[in-house]
Scaffold this motif. Structure first.
Motif, short mmCIF file in Angstrom:
data_model
loop_
_atom_site.label_atom_id
_atom_site.label_comp_id
_atom_site.label_asym_id
_atom_site.label_seq_id
_atom_site.Cartn_x
_atom_site.Cartn_y
_atom_site.Cartn_z
N ARG A 25 12.20 9.75 2.97
CA ARG A 25 12.29 8.96 1.75
C ARG A 25 10.99 9.04 0.95
O ARG A 25 10.99 9.18 -0.27
N GLU A 33 18.44 16.84 4.95
CA GLU A 33 19.06 17.86 4.10
C GLU A 33 19.38 17.21 2.76
O GLU A 33 19.80 16.05 2.71
N ARG A 34 19.17 17.94 1.69
CA ARG A 34 19.48 17.39 0.36
C ARG A 34 20.08 18.50 -0.49
O ARG A 34 19.42 19.49 -0.78
#
Length: 222
Positions: free
Chosen positions: A221, A23-24
């Motif tokens: 990432r 989640e970002r």
């Protein structure tokens, strides 16, 4: 006599729900405060789900791998290394940064075992994946279990410099390492997580993940 409060009913997580999920929150602004040799310090202005904004200072980090290397007598290969930020000489497993372009995680672990302990291993599996300090750093770490140890030369071009030049390599029974963790004498996070995971896996016969298993933190990432 006062009444006891009613027990709190908490939801129970199971199956697919019992897992970390990517989640970002939206980053409205990023300020680079410092670029170091290994880490970069940034300040993000982040928008929360309720629309408010929060500021967070944190470290960009390349990630790392660690190795719990067990010999035929179930002794753990250890290194003693000075850690300047902590102000301690820590007892640790062989470990190192994921800072070589296009190098696989397993190859990185094999390289670190050869560089720091002059050992190779015939059997590799994944013990645990962890974020070492998720409130302030992006560092993700994979800890491998290595067995079938044999001598190996250090890779060509590798020289012991800095703290590594003062590093000592030793072994200790896994059970004694676990005792040291519970007694608070051993504090390196890779050693704590890796030794406890290894001891539990050996005691229960748990089947570990293959050495080339997916690593969700690294996939996100990338």
């Amino acid at each position: 006599m006062s009444e006891r409060p009613a027990p709190v009913e908490l939801p129970e997580l199971s199956g697919a729900d019992l897992a970390d999920r990517p989640e970002r929150w939206p980053i409205l602004d990023r300020q680079v405060r410092h670029r170091g040799r290994v880490t970069t310090t940034v300040t993000d202005t982040v928008q929360a789900p309720d629309g408010s904004t929060i500021g967070r200072d944190w470290l960009l980090h390349p990630g790392a791998v660690g190795v719990i290397a067990l010999d035929e007598e179930e002794r753990v290969v250890l290194v003693e290394q000075y850690r300047h930020p902590a102000g301690f000489r820590l007892i640790e497993p062989p470990a190192g940064l994921l800072d070589v372009e296009a190098e696989s995680w397993l190859v990185a672990a094999q390289r670190e075992l050869a560089e720091e302990a002059m050992l190779a291993a015939d059997e590799w599996s994944v013990l645990v994946d962890l974020f070492t300090s998720p409130g302030s750093s992006a560092e993700s770490t994979r800890i491998f279990l290595a067995r079938g140890l044999r001598p190996a030369a250090r890779p060509d071009g590798f020289d012991l410099v800095g703290e590594e030049a003062d590093m000592r390599v030793a072994r200790a029974p896994l059970a004694r390492v676990v005792d040291g963790v519970y007694a608070g004498r051993l504090q390196n996070p890779l050693l704590v997580a890796g030794s406890l995971a290894a001891a539990q896996a050996l005691a229960t016969g748990r089947e570990l993940r293959p050495a080339d298993s997916p690593w969700p933190a690294r996939s996100v990432r990338q």
